[in-house]
Design a protein around this motif. Structure first.
Motif, PDB file in Angstrom:
ATOM      1  N   LEU A  49      57.675  84.540 -61.544  1.00 34.99           N
ATOM      2  CA  LEU A  49      57.976  83.180 -61.999  1.00 34.99           C
ATOM      3  C   LEU A  49      56.769  82.246 -61.898  1.00 34.99           C
ATOM      4  O   LEU A  49      56.064  82.224 -60.884  1.00 34.99           O
ATOM      5  N   VAL A  50      56.570  81.487 -62.965  1.00 37.98           N
ATOM      6  CA  VAL A  50      55.673  80.327 -62.967  1.00 37.98           C
ATOM      7  C   VAL A  50      56.511  79.184 -63.531  1.00 37.98           C
ATOM      8  O   VAL A  50      57.263  79.384 -64.486  1.00 37.98           O
ATOM      9  N   VAL A  51      56.424  78.009 -62.930  1.00 41.33           N
ATOM     10  CA  VAL A  51      57.127  76.844 -63.488  1.00 41.33           C
ATOM     11  C   VAL A  51      56.084  75.942 -64.139  1.00 41.33           C
ATOM     12  O   VAL A  51      55.007  75.719 -63.574  1.00 41.33           O
ATOM     13  N   ALA A  52      56.377  75.447 -65.344  1.00 39.69           N
ATOM     14  CA  ALA A  52      55.473  74.491 -65.996  1.00 39.69           C
ATOM     15  C   ALA A  52      56.199  73.162 -66.136  1.00 39.69           C
ATOM     16  O   ALA A  52      57.254  73.091 -66.769  1.00 39.69           O
ATOM     17  N   TYR A  53      55.621  72.119 -65.511  1.00 41.28           N
ATOM     18  CA  TYR A  53      56.171  70.774 -65.683  1.00 41.28           C
ATOM     19  C   TYR A  53      55.482  70.135 -66.880  1.00 41.28           C
ATOM     20  O   TYR A  53      54.266  69.891 -66.854  1.00 41.28           O
ATOM     21  N   GLU A  54      56.257  69.895 -67.935  1.00 40.20           N
ATOM     22  CA  GLU A  54      55.700  69.310 -69.161  1.00 40.20           C
ATOM     23  C   GLU A  54      56.531  68.113 -69.606  1.00 40.20           C
ATOM     24  O   GLU A  54      57.566  68.283 -70.263  1.00 40.20           O
ATOM     25  N   PRO A  55      56.103  66.896 -69.233  1.00 39.25           N
ATOM     26  CA  PRO A  55      56.816  65.718 -69.737  1.00 39.25           C
ATOM     27  C   PRO A  55      56.764  65.738 -71.265  1.00 39.25           C
ATOM     28  O   PRO A  55      55.672  65.865 -71.843  1.00 39.25           O
ATOM     29  N   ILE A  56      57.904  65.645 -71.928  1.00 36.89           N
ATOM     30  CA  ILE A  56      57.948  65.841 -73.385  1.00 36.89           C
ATOM     31  C   ILE A  56      57.058  64.821 -74.101  1.00 36.89           C
ATOM     32  O   ILE A  56      56.369  65.144 -75.068  1.00 36.89           O
ATOM     33  N   TRP A  57      57.044  63.608 -73.581  1.00 37.88           N
ATOM     34  CA  TRP A  57      56.273  62.535 -74.221  1.00 37.88           C
ATOM     35  C   TRP A  57      54.764  62.714 -74.065  1.00 37.88           C
ATOM     36  O   TRP A  57      53.986  62.003 -74.704  1.00 37.88           O
ATOM     37  N   ALA A  58      54.358  63.661 -73.229  1.00 40.04           N
ATOM     38  CA  ALA A  58      52.918  63.890 -73.041  1.00 40.04           C
ATOM     39  C   ALA A  58      52.410  65.049 -73.903  1.00 40.04           C
ATOM     40  O   ALA A  58      51.204  65.257 -74.010  1.00 40.04           O
ATOM     41  N   ILE A  59      53.331  65.789 -74.519  1.00 38.86           N
ATOM     42  CA  ILE A  59      52.920  66.989 -75.268  1.00 38.86           C
ATOM     43  C   ILE A  59      52.343  66.594 -76.623  1.00 38.86           C
ATOM     44  O   ILE A  59      53.025  65.968 -77.438  1.00 38.86           O
ATOM     45  N   GLY A  60      51.088  66.936 -76.825  1.00 39.66           N
ATOM     46  CA  GLY A  60      50.434  66.711 -78.113  1.00 39.66           C
ATOM     47  C   GLY A  60      50.210  65.247 -78.466  1.00 39.66           C
ATOM     48  O   GLY A  60      49.901  64.925 -79.609  1.00 39.66           O
ATOM     49  N   THR A  61      50.368  64.357 -77.504  1.00 36.34           N
ATOM     50  CA  THR A  61      50.271  62.922 -77.799  1.00 36.34           C
ATOM     51  C   THR A  61      48.992  62.283 -77.260  1.00 36.34           C
ATOM     52  O   THR A  61      48.666  61.156 -77.629  1.00 36.34           O
TER      53      THR A  61
END
Ligand code: PGA
Length: 248
Positions: free
Chosen positions: A158-170
């Motif tokens: 397991l690896v967990v990735a915290y990715e705030p949706i508003w930060a993706i590609g913005t």
């Protein structure tokens, strides 16, 4: 000690010509302190795995089906990904949660299938802009962790990735304090559920507009063990800078 991890998510980008970027990346100075995983579209998994057979880049995929075979037109099983040379798979990316309505339950079933086939799962969690504004980010993340991760988690599978949706590609990135708050929370939840040994060994990545200019600050945040990198992983020149910073 958790080894740093730089995972590149190519999303729906890359034709065979892009393998030259991987060759460049593989030729760059290996960074023993940082594991490097590239997750190309499924069409490139096999050829990328061949390019990387003798170097320190490992190959992952971006999704798998929860069943191992059967009547699922257009889908790919975890076993097929292993057969093609993958060792990791990204699951529950917000783009899939949004576009295909993937629920926590779906992600959990996919993770089980990935583990059964011998893949490590990079499970993504993250809040939307509205959820952050409503200040219930940690509730959202806690729910996603509980629902998406199966019981048999280990530091290897397991690896967990915290990715705030508003930060993706913005180009937007949370403050270092906000990243730290979520990463500490994820670590606490992992330790509480899986015990200290496992909880401390699972790597937690930050993802969302990570680039050569901000990686050095983000990597210093406690409980950040690396990055899940989209746009900046497509070019070897950028990605190798990120790898070098994570390995420092
Ligand atoms: P980005 O994407 O680095 O282009 O923001 C990250 C991701 O979606 O995994």
């Amino acid at each position: 000690m958790r080894r740093k991890l730089a995972a590149g998510n190519w999303k729906m980008n890359g034709l065979r010509a892009a393998l030259s970027e991987v060759e460049l990346l593989a030729k760059a100075q290996p960074a023993p302190n940082c594991e490097v995983v590239l997750c190309p579209p499924a069409t490139l998994v096999r050829s990328m795995a061949k390019v990387c057979v003798d170097n320190c880049v490992t190959i992952g995929a971006q999704d798998c089906h929860e069943n191992s075979s059967g009547a699922h037109t257009g889908d790919i099983s975890a076993e097929m990904l292993v057969d093609a040379g993958a060792e990791y798979v990204i699951l529950g990316h917000s783009e899939r949660r949004e576009a295909y309505g993937e629920s926590d339950e779906t992600v959990r079933l996919k993770a089980k299938a990935a583990w059964a086939a011998g893949l490590s799962a990079i499970i993504c969690v993250g809040e939307s802009e509205e959820q952050r504004r409503a200040t219930n980010t940690l509730d959202i993340i806690g729910g996603q962790l509980a629902g998406s991760i199966p019981d048999a988690a280990t530091g290897e599978n397991l690896v967990v990735a915290y990715e705030p949706i508003w930060a993706i590609g913005t180009g937007l990135v949370p403050s270092l304090g906000d990243i730290g708050e979520v990463h500490d929370f994820i670590r606490m939840r992992l330790e509480r559920r899986f015990g200290e040994g496992v909880g401390r060994s699972v790597r937690v990545l930050y993802g969302g507009s990570m680039n050569p200019g901000n990686v050095d600050d983000i990597r210093r945040v406690p409980n950040v063990d690396g990055g899940l990198i989209g746009g900046a992983s497509l070019k070897a020149a950028d990605f190798s800078k990120i790898i070098a910073a994570l390995a420092a």
